[in-house]
Design a protein around this motif. Structure first.
Motif, mmCIF file in Angstrom:
data_model
loop_
_atom_site.group_PDB
_atom_site.id
_atom_site.type_symbol
_atom_site.label_atom_id
_atom_site.label_comp_id
_atom_site.label_asym_id
_atom_site.label_seq_id
_atom_site.Cartn_x
_atom_site.Cartn_y
_atom_site.Cartn_z
ATOM 1 N N THR A 196 -5.331 -3.375 4.657
ATOM 2 C CA THR A 196 -4.479 -2.414 5.362
ATOM 3 C C THR A 196 -4.943 -0.982 5.126
ATOM 4 N N ALA A 197 -5.163 -0.629 3.860
ATOM 5 C CA ALA A 197 -5.575 0.739 3.522
ATOM 6 C C ALA A 197 -6.938 1.068 4.112
ATOM 7 N N LEU A 198 -7.870 0.119 4.046
ATOM 8 C CA LEU A 198 -9.211 0.365 4.564
ATOM 9 C C LEU A 198 -9.191 0.578 6.069
ATOM 10 N N MET A 199 -8.448 -0.240 6.803
ATOM 11 C CA MET A 199 -8.409 -0.110 8.252
ATOM 12 C C MET A 199 -7.749 1.199 8.682
ATOM 13 N N MET A 200 -6.740 1.655 7.922
ATOM 14 C CA MET A 200 -6.118 2.948 8.224
ATOM 15 C C MET A 200 -7.117 4.078 8.065
ATOM 16 N N THR A 240 0.848 -1.194 0.000
ATOM 17 C CA THR A 240 0.000 0.000 0.000
ATOM 18 C C THR A 240 0.883 1.244 0.000
ATOM 19 N N GLY A 241 0.345 2.324 -0.529
ATOM 20 C CA GLY A 241 1.011 3.623 -0.438
ATOM 21 C C GLY A 241 2.094 3.901 -1.453
ATOM 22 N N LYS A 242 2.363 2.955 -2.373
ATOM 23 C CA LYS A 242 3.499 3.177 -3.270
ATOM 24 C C LYS A 242 3.256 4.318 -4.258
ATOM 25 N N THR A 243 2.020 4.466 -4.745
ATOM 26 C CA THR A 243 1.747 5.563 -5.681
ATOM 27 C C THR A 243 1.854 6.907 -4.979
ATOM 28 N N THR A 244 1.277 7.012 -3.779
ATOM 29 C CA THR A 244 1.374 8.261 -3.015
ATOM 30 C C THR A 244 2.820 8.553 -2.653
ATOM 31 N N VAL A 289 11.480 8.654 -10.932
ATOM 32 C CA VAL A 289 10.860 7.909 -9.835
ATOM 33 C C VAL A 289 9.817 6.991 -10.443
ATOM 34 N N LEU A 290 10.009 5.689 -10.299
ATOM 35 C CA LEU A 290 9.145 4.711 -10.938
ATOM 36 C C LEU A 290 8.501 3.794 -9.911
ATOM 37 N N GLU A 291 7.245 3.474 -10.151
ATOM 38 C CA GLU A 291 6.508 2.548 -9.296
ATOM 39 C C GLU A 291 6.579 1.144 -9.893
ATOM 40 N N TYR A 348 -2.287 8.925 9.688
ATOM 41 C CA TYR A 348 -0.978 8.369 10.006
ATOM 42 C C TYR A 348 -0.317 7.734 8.787
ATOM 43 N N HIS A 349 -1.134 7.057 7.980
ATOM 44 C CA HIS A 349 -0.558 6.322 6.853
ATOM 45 C C HIS A 349 0.157 7.244 5.876
ATOM 46 N N ASN A 350 -0.326 8.491 5.735
ATOM 47 C CA ASN A 350 0.347 9.412 4.822
ATOM 48 C C ASN A 350 1.621 9.995 5.437
#
Length: 386
Positions: free
Chosen positions: A344-348, A116-120, A163-165, A286-288
């Motif tokens: 993970t993303a939903l619970m955050m 999770t979070g790789k694009t952001t 920067v590549l995903e 927090y996740h961000n």
């Protein structure tokens, strides 16, 4: 101007001796979709699961393609005067061309992966580094066998950093993408229960994510989330420089104090080598904060001061579907976090949702989480109970 390859360079790269209607050309760009093809582009006819690019060769010719790369001959091609190259595998051809462009460009590439979070994280890194460098970022979530090569083929001579995903849905995919992009620096955000439809366990997912670190050069650097039990173990498998970040555990760049400001983002303190730096982030949750930590670490490693980092962070804006807050004049607000969903993303987001005050009613609209396999119902139940 994108990195240009001559038809001779393309032939050498693809190792093909089947060049029909021979003509010296230099494509202006590359396309696998005739709808977005521009005059002067090279059209690569990819055969996918749902579509076969060979069905759109005539349209590509009509729209002005200067070169075609195909895996089979046809009457349309033979009757046209457009030069074309026949190869065994057009997807492999796309990837080979991307590898050639990456080598010809020759500058630093940062690879980002995680559950999770790789694009952001990729967007934050690009935003921070853009204060000093001309940065190239892969488009949206163009992170697979098709998207990553297409991104590389858009590199320009003036770009100083890319920067590549790197995404994956099967073992070996990140290793394959890494061999194409040749990242110098690698970032792993986390390992979570996503793609379990294709993997037997979360440990198998972790091993697949580690492929990015395994492919890094010894003179590169790995940026690892020390809060994640799987990711912090990756340091055992890499002999190069290790830079850690985290909120809960000791790390090279660690968050000491967090003040969540509900829908206005957060303030926090970063502790690095005993010195503390106060920063603000307009993104929610927090996740961000965790998503921005590798960007902070990377920017600081590239000699950006914390004052510059602080200024850049404050100008960040959330993208559509990724925690964007929409405020309405009638008094209600909507948090649009609809891009994708995993446990993970939903619970955050649910934890953030609970802490938001000042509203008499809160409504959560949740979509189905896909690629969970036989674990799907269990993870839906866990998130629902939360």
């Amino acid at each position: 101007m994108v990195i240009r390859l001559t038809s001779n360079e393309i032939l050498q790269t693809l190792g093909s001796d089947q060049y029909r209607n021979k003509c010296a050309v230099v494509p202006l760009g590359y396309s696998i979709d005739s709808r977005s093809l521009r005059k002067g582009d090279c059209f690569i006819a990819i055969k996918g699961r749902k579509f076969d690019g060979h069905q759109f060769i005539e349209e590509a010719i009509q729209k002005g393609a200067c070169l075609l790369i195909v895996s089979r001959d046809s009457l349309i091609l033979k009757s046209s005067n457009i030069p074309y190259i026949v190869v065994q595998d057009t997807l492999l051809a796309l990837q080979q061309l991307a590898r050639r462009v990456r080598h010809k460009w020759g500058r630093t590439i940062i690879g980002v992966t995680g559950s999770t979070g790789k694009t952001t994280t990729k967007e934050i890194i690009g935003h921070l580094l853009s204060s000093r460098f001309k940065v190239f970022q892969s488009m949206g979530n163009f992170n697979n066998d098709y998207g990553l090569p297409l991104s590389l083929l858009k590199l320009e001579k003036t770009h100083e950093i890319a920067v590549l995903e790197l995404g994956m849905s099967a073992p070996g995919e990140i290793a394959r993408l890494s061999k194409i992009a040749k990242p110098d620096l690698g970032i792993v955000t986390n390992v979570g229960p996503v793609h379990l439809e294709f993997f037997p366990s979360i440990h198998a997912i972790a091993k697949a994510k580690r492929e990015l670190i395994d492919e890094l050069p010894s003179n590169g650097a790995a940026f690892l989330n020390n809060d994640d039990v799987h990711v912090r173990r990756f340091s055992r498998f890499y002999d190069g420089e290790i830079v850690t970040f985290g909120i809960k555990r000791i790390a090279s760049y660690r968050i000491d104090t967090v003040n969540l400001k509900e829908l206005r983002g957060s303030d926090f303190i970063v502790n690095h080598r005993g010195k503390k730096y106060r920063l603000s982030l307009p993104l929610l949750g927090y996740h961000n904060i965790s998503n921005c930590l590798p960007g902070i670490a990377l920017a600081h490693r590239w000699k950006l001061g914390f004052d510059t980092i602080a200024t850049q962070l404050q100008t960040l804006k959330p993208k559509f579907g990724r925690g964007l807050t929409l405020r309405f004049c009638s008094g209600f607000s909507v948090i649009d976090d609809s891009y994708n969903s995993n446990p993970t993303a939903l619970m955050m987001m649910m934890k953030l949702f609970k802490k938001i005050s000042g509203y008499s009613r809160k409504i959560l609209v949740v979509g189905e989480m896909l690629e969970m396999g036989e674990n799907g119902s269990r993870f839906h139940w866990i998130c629902g109970k939360t």
